[in-house]
Design an enzyme around this catalytic site. Structure first.
Site, PDB file in Angstrom:
ATOM      1  CG  ASP A 104       2.891  -2.380  -0.112  1.00 29.89           C
ATOM      2  OD1 ASP A 104       2.895  -1.630  -1.085  1.00 29.89           O
ATOM      3  OD2 ASP A 104       2.333  -3.492  -0.080  1.00 29.89           O
TER       4      ASP A 104
ATOM      5  CG  ASP B  88       1.646  -4.350   8.213  1.00 30.61           C
ATOM      6  OD1 ASP B  88       0.926  -3.703   8.968  1.00 30.61           O
ATOM      7  OD2 ASP B  88       1.820  -4.088   7.014  1.00 30.61           O
TER       8      ASP B  88
ATOM      9  CD  GLU C 159       0.381  -7.924   1.553  1.00 26.80           C
ATOM     10  OE1 GLU C 159      -0.750  -8.342   1.775  1.00 26.80           O
ATOM     11  OE2 GLU C 159       0.626  -6.806   1.071  1.00 26.80           O
ATOM     12  CD  GLU C 160       3.524  -7.756   5.832  1.00 18.23           C
ATOM     13  OE1 GLU C 160       4.587  -7.149   5.661  1.00 18.23           O
ATOM     14  OE2 GLU C 160       2.417  -7.280   5.522  1.00 18.23           O
TER      15      GLU C 160
ATOM     16  CG  ASP D 224      -2.519  -9.598   3.584  1.00 17.15           C
ATOM     17  OD1 ASP D 224      -1.770  -9.219   4.512  1.00 17.15           O
ATOM     18  OD2 ASP D 224      -2.943  -8.832   2.701  1.00 17.15           O
TER      19      ASP D 224
ATOM     20  CG  LEU E 179      -3.088  -6.218  10.304  1.00 15.39           C
ATOM     21  CD1 LEU E 179      -4.154  -7.086  10.954  1.00 15.39           C
ATOM     22  CD2 LEU E 179      -2.261  -5.561  11.383  1.00 15.39           C
ATOM     23  CG  ASP E 180      -5.628  -6.619   2.942  1.00 19.26           C
ATOM     24  OD1 ASP E 180      -4.692  -6.553   2.134  1.00 19.26           O
ATOM     25  OD2 ASP E 180      -6.743  -6.114   2.733  1.00 19.26           O
TER      26      ASP E 180
ATOM     27  CD  GLU F 245      -3.817  -8.668  -0.804  1.00 17.12           C
ATOM     28  OE1 GLU F 245      -3.374  -7.966   0.112  1.00 17.12           O
ATOM     29  OE2 GLU F 245      -3.751  -8.319  -1.997  1.00 17.12           O
TER      30      GLU F 245
HETATM   31  P1  AHM Z   1      -2.158  -4.004   1.518  1.00 15.95           P
HETATM   32  O1  AHM Z   1      -2.036  -5.477   1.343  1.00 15.95           O
HETATM   33  O2  AHM Z   1      -0.870  -3.285   1.314  1.00 15.95           O
HETATM   34  O3  AHM Z   1      -2.835  -3.638   2.794  1.00 15.95           O
HETATM   35  O4  AHM Z   1      -3.056  -3.498   0.285  1.00 15.95           O
HETATM   36  C1  AHM Z   1      -4.282  -4.115   0.030  1.00 15.95           C
HETATM   37  C2  AHM Z   1      -5.370  -3.105   0.197  1.00 15.95           C
HETATM   38  C3  AHM Z   1      -6.735  -3.692   0.225  1.00 15.95           C
HETATM   39  O5  AHM Z   1      -7.141  -4.002   1.511  1.00 15.95           O
HETATM   40  C4  AHM Z   1      -7.551  -2.578  -0.319  1.00 15.95           C
HETATM   41  O6  AHM Z   1      -8.748  -3.032  -0.845  1.00 15.95           O
HETATM   42  C5  AHM Z   1      -6.654  -1.957  -1.327  1.00 15.95           C
HETATM   43  O7  AHM Z   1      -5.344  -2.262  -0.927  1.00 15.95           O
HETATM   44  C6  AHM Z   1      -6.794  -0.491  -1.371  1.00 15.95           C
HETATM   45  O8  AHM Z   1      -5.946   0.029  -2.343  1.00 15.95           O
HETATM   46  P2  AHM Z   1      -6.069   1.523  -2.818  1.00 15.95           P
HETATM   47  O9  AHM Z   1      -5.613   2.377  -1.671  1.00 15.95           O
HETATM   48  O10 AHM Z   1      -5.190   1.627  -4.002  1.00 15.95           O
HETATM   49  O11 AHM Z   1      -7.512   1.777  -3.147  1.00 15.95           O
HETATM   50 MG    MG Z   2      -2.749  -7.147   1.763  1.00 13.05          MG
END
Ligand code: AHM
Ligand code: MG
Length: 327
Positions: A70, A76, A99-100, A118, A120-121, A277
């Site tokens: 990502d 983040d 996560e990072e 995580d 900043l999710d 998560e």
């Molecule tokens: P991230 O950890 O890269 O932020 O991704 C997690 C996020 C969740 O917060 C969210 O529910 C989901 O990814 C959304 O995914 P999508 O865009 O495929 O619906």
């Molecule tokens: Mg996340």
């Protein structure tokens, strides 16, 4: 576990709550309480940065990618630094899984706790001023204190969590956590710089009518998932999807609902990460009377085999998760 239900009034500051509920913090040597305080403090700093994200030039992609490929946003990275620093300072943590970071951060051989976070999710929501969150799980280490940590300390099942929580940076900022004695929610009072108890003994409605899923991927859902979504529509359920796990989960916790991130063509094992998560939210859901599964069994019983392992995720009101499973 049953809460001892010491009735503390709404408005009680987090620190007072922790002091008055020490029996809810297992192994009572004060380290777990301190970890929670450290996380709360770091979250205030992150909250400040999140709030001014639109004002200063810390928004936007940094141009680097995290382990899952990502795009990492500057916030983040900042949040990761803030939380890791806060968890390093007191010496209570022996390792942090984030996560990072590709591997876990080995902190202090004398630390008793392992934290999965995580920082900043929902990061794709940062640039568009939509709610984001921090998710954390806390485990006791298994190896003897003073020795270097082993894989058994890191790859623990969700059911071994001693505490878990999230911070929701939303229209107000909230800290919601459990230490295995029910769930309590605290709202940040910015003028005081304090989290105050606003949602004592949170309980998820047993049933609900909100379903949260990214239906854009519906073509690649399995037949049972498709059928369940059709069932939701046939019963005039309400679709609500922010795309920010903490925010979607929080709404469903308060109002009753189900959040689903199933296996898709793009993410055959689901998108969400078990260790930082799903486990925390499954623990909170169970503590609030809800359920969290991967469609086959309880999330908390999955033995992780890798730090950044993904899993399909169904979490929310008990009856809704059970119904979804029955498909
Ligand atoms: P991230 O950890 O890269 O932020 O991704 C997690 C996020 C969740 O917060 C969210 O529910 C989901 O990814 C959304 O995914 P999508 O865009 O495929 O619906
Ligand atoms: Mg996340």
């Amino acid at each position: 576990m049953e809460s001892s239900r010491i009735a503390l009034p709404i408005g009680t500051a987090l620190d007072r709550f922790i002091k008055n509920n020490q029996e809810q913090f297992q192994y009572a040597s004060g380290e777990l309480s301190q970890l929670l305080r450290d996380i709360a403090l770091a979250s205030k700093v992150v909250n400040r940065e999140v709030n001014k994200a639109g004002l200063i030039d810390i928004m936007g992609a940094m141009g680097t990618q995290n382990t899952a490929g990502d795009q990492q946003q500057k916030l983040d990275v900042l949040a990761n630094i803030r939380f890791t620093r806060a968890l390093t300072k007191g010496g209570e943590a022996c390792a942090v899984i984030s996560e990072e970071s590709e591997t876990y951060v080995d902190l202090n051989n004398d630390g008793k706790y392992v934290i999965a976070i995580d920082p900043l999710d929902g990061s794709s929501n940062i640039d568009v001023n939509v709610s984001i969150g921090t998710i954390f799980s806390i485990y006791r280490r298994k190896s003897p204190i003073g020795k270097s940590i082993s894989e058994a300390d890191i790859l623990q099942k969700g059911e071994e969590q001693v505490a878990a929580g999230y911070i929701l940076y939303g229209s107000s900022t909230m800290l919601v956590f459990t230490t295995g004695f029910g769930v309590n929610g605290f709202t940040y009072e910015p003028s005081l710089g304090e989290y105050v108890l606003s949602h004592p003994h949170m309980e998820m409605p047993k049933d609900g009518k909100i379903y949260s899923i990214n239906e854009g991927s519906a073509n690649s859902f399995s037949d049972p998932v498709k059928k369940y979504i059709q069932y939701c529509k046939d019963n005039n359920y309400t679709a609500r999807y922010i795309g920010s796990l903490v925010a979607d989960f929080h709404r469903n916790l308060l109002k009753g609902g189900i959040y689903i991130y199933p296996a898709t063509a793009k993410d055959p094992k689901g998108k969400l990460r078990l260790m930082y998560e799903c486990n925390a939210l499954a623990f909170i859901a169970e503590q609030a009377g809800g359920r969290g599964t991967d469609g086959k069994g309880r999330i908390l019983e999955i033995q992780p085999t890798a730090l950044h392992q993904r899993t399909p995720f169904y979490v929310g009101s008990e009856s809704m998760v059970t119904k979804a499973e029955s498909f």
